[in-house]
Design a protein around this motif. Structure first.
Motif, PDB file in Angstrom:
ATOM      1  N   VAL A   1      92.606 -15.883 -56.367  1.00 51.33           N
ATOM      2  CA  VAL A   1      91.492 -16.632 -55.791  1.00 51.33           C
ATOM      3  C   VAL A   1      90.308 -16.561 -56.740  1.00 51.33           C
ATOM      4  O   VAL A   1      89.846 -15.481 -57.098  1.00 51.33           O
ATOM      5  N   MET A   2      89.839 -17.710 -57.168  1.00 52.21           N
ATOM      6  CA  MET A   2      88.688 -17.794 -58.057  1.00 52.21           C
ATOM      7  C   MET A   2      87.884 -19.030 -57.669  1.00 52.21           C
ATOM      8  O   MET A   2      88.453 -20.094 -57.424  1.00 52.21           O
ATOM      9  N   THR A   3      86.563 -18.890 -57.599  1.00 53.56           N
ATOM     10  CA  THR A   3      85.683 -19.990 -57.207  1.00 53.56           C
ATOM     11  C   THR A   3      84.596 -20.201 -58.236  1.00 53.56           C
ATOM     12  O   THR A   3      84.051 -19.240 -58.774  1.00 53.56           O
ATOM     13  N   ARG A   4      84.304 -21.466 -58.488  1.00 53.13           N
ATOM     14  CA  ARG A   4      83.146 -21.792 -59.311  1.00 53.13           C
ATOM     15  C   ARG A   4      82.283 -22.800 -58.562  1.00 53.13           C
ATOM     16  O   ARG A   4      82.751 -23.865 -58.165  1.00 53.13           O
ATOM     17  N   SER A   5      81.027 -22.439 -58.327  1.00 54.20           N
ATOM     18  CA  SER A   5      80.064 -23.353 -57.728  1.00 54.20           C
ATOM     19  C   SER A   5      78.668 -22.802 -58.004  1.00 54.20           C
ATOM     20  O   SER A   5      78.526 -21.655 -58.443  1.00 54.20           O
ATOM     21  N   PRO A   6      77.633 -23.599 -57.761  1.00 52.21           N
ATOM     22  CA  PRO A   6      76.275 -23.099 -58.017  1.00 52.21           C
ATOM     23  C   PRO A   6      75.886 -21.907 -57.158  1.00 52.21           C
ATOM     24  O   PRO A   6      74.977 -21.157 -57.514  1.00 52.21           O
ATOM     25  N   SER A   7      76.542 -21.708 -56.015  1.00 51.98           N
ATOM     26  CA  SER A   7      76.117 -20.649 -55.099  1.00 51.98           C
ATOM     27  C   SER A   7      77.130 -19.527 -54.926  1.00 51.98           C
ATOM     28  O   SER A   7      76.855 -18.558 -54.224  1.00 51.98           O
ATOM     29  N   VAL A   8      78.312 -19.630 -55.534  1.00 49.29           N
ATOM     30  CA  VAL A   8      79.322 -18.587 -55.410  1.00 49.29           C
ATOM     31  C   VAL A   8      79.786 -18.163 -56.802  1.00 49.29           C
ATOM     32  O   VAL A   8      80.148 -19.004 -57.626  1.00 49.29           O
ATOM     33  N   ALA A   9      79.763 -16.866 -57.038  1.00 45.80           N
ATOM     34  CA  ALA A   9      80.225 -16.305 -58.302  1.00 45.80           C
ATOM     35  C   ALA A   9      81.471 -15.463 -58.070  1.00 45.80           C
ATOM     36  O   ALA A   9      81.602 -14.824 -57.034  1.00 45.80           O
ATOM     37  N   THR A  10      82.387 -15.478 -59.022  1.00 47.06           N
ATOM     38  CA  THR A  10      83.583 -14.640 -58.969  1.00 47.06           C
ATOM     39  C   THR A  10      83.457 -13.586 -60.060  1.00 47.06           C
ATOM     40  O   THR A  10      83.575 -13.886 -61.247  1.00 47.06           O
TER      41      THR A  10
ATOM     42  N   ASP B   1      81.697 -12.697 -65.262  1.00 50.67           N
ATOM     43  CA  ASP B   1      81.610 -13.697 -64.210  1.00 50.67           C
ATOM     44  C   ASP B   1      82.557 -14.842 -64.553  1.00 50.67           C
ATOM     45  O   ASP B   1      82.277 -15.649 -65.442  1.00 50.67           O
ATOM     46  N   ALA B   2      83.679 -14.915 -63.842  1.00 46.16           N
ATOM     47  CA  ALA B   2      84.668 -15.949 -64.126  1.00 46.16           C
ATOM     48  C   ALA B   2      84.115 -17.343 -63.889  1.00 46.16           C
ATOM     49  O   ALA B   2      84.566 -18.313 -64.512  1.00 46.16           O
ATOM     50  N   SER B   3      83.144 -17.475 -63.005  1.00 46.12           N
ATOM     51  CA  SER B   3      82.597 -18.779 -62.659  1.00 46.12           C
ATOM     52  C   SER B   3      81.488 -19.228 -63.601  1.00 46.12           C
ATOM     53  O   SER B   3      81.122 -20.404 -63.604  1.00 46.12           O
ATOM     54  N   GLY B   4      80.907 -18.322 -64.370  1.00 48.50           N
ATOM     55  CA  GLY B   4      79.871 -18.689 -65.320  1.00 48.50           C
ATOM     56  C   GLY B   4      78.493 -18.866 -64.728  1.00 48.50           C
ATOM     57  O   GLY B   4      77.616 -19.446 -65.365  1.00 48.50           O
ATOM     58  N   VAL B   5      78.266 -18.376 -63.502  1.00 45.97           N
ATOM     59  CA  VAL B   5      76.951 -18.481 -62.885  1.00 45.97           C
ATOM     60  C   VAL B   5      75.973 -17.508 -63.537  1.00 45.97           C
ATOM     61  O   VAL B   5      74.846 -17.866 -63.890  1.00 45.97           O
ATOM     62  N   PHE B   6      76.408 -16.253 -63.714  1.00 44.16           N
ATOM     63  CA  PHE B   6      75.593 -15.266 -64.399  1.00 44.16           C
ATOM     64  C   PHE B   6      75.852 -15.342 -65.903  1.00 44.16           C
ATOM     65  O   PHE B   6      76.985 -15.554 -66.345  1.00 44.16           O
TER      66      PHE B   6
END
Length: 373
Positions: A34-43, A92-97
């Motif tokens: 399970v991995m998520t990328r969005s402006p408000s959720v970080a993995t 951070d897999a999602s790239g938010v941080f």
């Protein structure tokens, strides 16, 4: 909590600073399903590596939020070649941080003994995406011949509300157990010794679980099809288009669709002789479905204020590379109407205001004491 709607939770060769190198065939590998990328959720992913070579390869498979779309294989990126063992890496897999640095490394990693260089850690998918991640160490040797060089954990962090849940990555130590590569090749359910893979062929394609009242809680299932060697995909790296079906039943055999309510009554609808109930959903590559979407509407109406218990059922998919095994994570949360501070009153008198976010990996190992309920 933001893990719903638009805030979500999924090339050949090895990409390292622009170079392309052939993949290793028998690497010690683990799956983050399970991995998520969005402006408000970080993995947030943490990997501990005991391999003396200190190599960590990342292979993302990502897609849009809908159930039917296949994943895109982003290729294998080598993010660490430090020559050091026993290193811990968090990114951070999602790239938010640390988006300017490709998602990591995080938490003030000194990179003194294990430098990583200017490598992109996060997915290259810049949209709202779901996905899964395969991490391997690039070789077929291991500490003590166990294949257990890698250990991993993930935290799904909703940035706006502060809610989070986590899970441990699946590593069946398959570089020595089977050829060509167990869960990342064949034999998925056989090497998932704690029942992490629900596999119909092994008689473990179901998992008993509880369901909170849908009037107050949202229950969501994150489903990732797994190539177990009996379907049409050669391995997990070929699962961009793998599919499974999911529904809920009050019995282990899955002969009817529905559940038991909180007071012993079976709430269900028959569907025989059809192979699947009309409430079943087909999930391609990876996806998320709500409990209310995989139950007959009449059953949803009957248990709306109670909840109940039953069996999540995994069956053969209906499109693409057909599989009948998958990982399933259950998420329970209380987000309603876009706010993370909804009211819950479990006993009808004591009020609770806040964010609830509980994640459970549904398991069935086929033996008593480990989810065989």
């Amino acid at each position: 909590m933001g893990l719903k709607a638009v805030t979500l939770i999924g090339a050949t060769g090895l990409v390292a600073m622009g170079a392309v190198v052939p993949r290793q065939g028998h690497a010690d590998a683990m799956l983050f399903p399970v991995m998520t990328r969005s402006p408000s959720v970080a993995t947030i992913v943490s990997v501990v590596n005991k391999d003396p070579q200190g190599v960590v390869n990342l292979n993302y498979f990502t897609k849009s939020a809908d159930l039917a779309s296949p994943c895109i294989d982003e290729g294998v990126k080598q993010v660490a070649a430090s020559g050091r063992e026993n290193d811990m890496l968090t990114f951070d897999a999602s790239g938010v941080f640390l988006s300017s640095e490709g998602g990591g490394p995080l938490f003030n990693d000194p990179e003194t003994l294990a430098p990583y260089g200017a490598v992109q850690f996060s997915t290259t998918n810049t949209g709202v995406a779901r996905g899964f991640l395969i991490v391997d160490d690039g070789d077929d040797t291991s500490q003590g011949g166990t294949g257990a060089d890698l250990y991993g954990e993930a935290v799904m962090l909703e940035i706006a509300g502060g809610a989070a849940f986590g899970y441990r990555a699946l590593n069946p130590a398959q570089d020595v157990a089977y050829a060509p590569a167990a869960i990342l090749g064949n034999w998925g359910g056989l090497t998932a010794l704690l029942g992490e893979v629900l596999d119909q062929d092994l008689g473990t394609g179901f998992a008993g679980t509880t369901f909170m009242p849908p009037n107050e809680w949202t229950t969501r299932f994150f489903v990732t099809p797994v190539a177990d060697g009996t379907g049409t995909a050669a391995g997990q790296r070929d699962c961009e288009n793998c599919s499974v079906s999911i529904y809920i039943s009050p019995d282990q055999a899955g002969t009817v669709a529905g559940m038991h309510d909180r007071d012993t009554v079976m709430r269900s609808e028959p569907f025989a002789p059809a192979a699947l109930p009309t409430s079943a959903k087909n999930v391609v590559c990876t996806g998320a479905v709500d409990m209310t979407d995989i139950l007959p509407q009449a059953v949803v109406n009957q248990i709306a204020s109670q909840g109940g218990w039953g069996y999540v059922q995994i069956r053969a998919g209906t499109s693409g590379n057909v599989e009948n095994s998958a990982t399933v994570l259950k998420l329970e949360y209380n987000l309603v109407g876009g706010t993370a501070t909804t009211m819950l009153s479990p006993d009808s008198s004591t009020s609770f205001t806040g964010t609830v976010n509980n994640g459970v990996w549904l398991r069935n190992a086929g033996v008593q004491g480990i989810s065989l309920f």
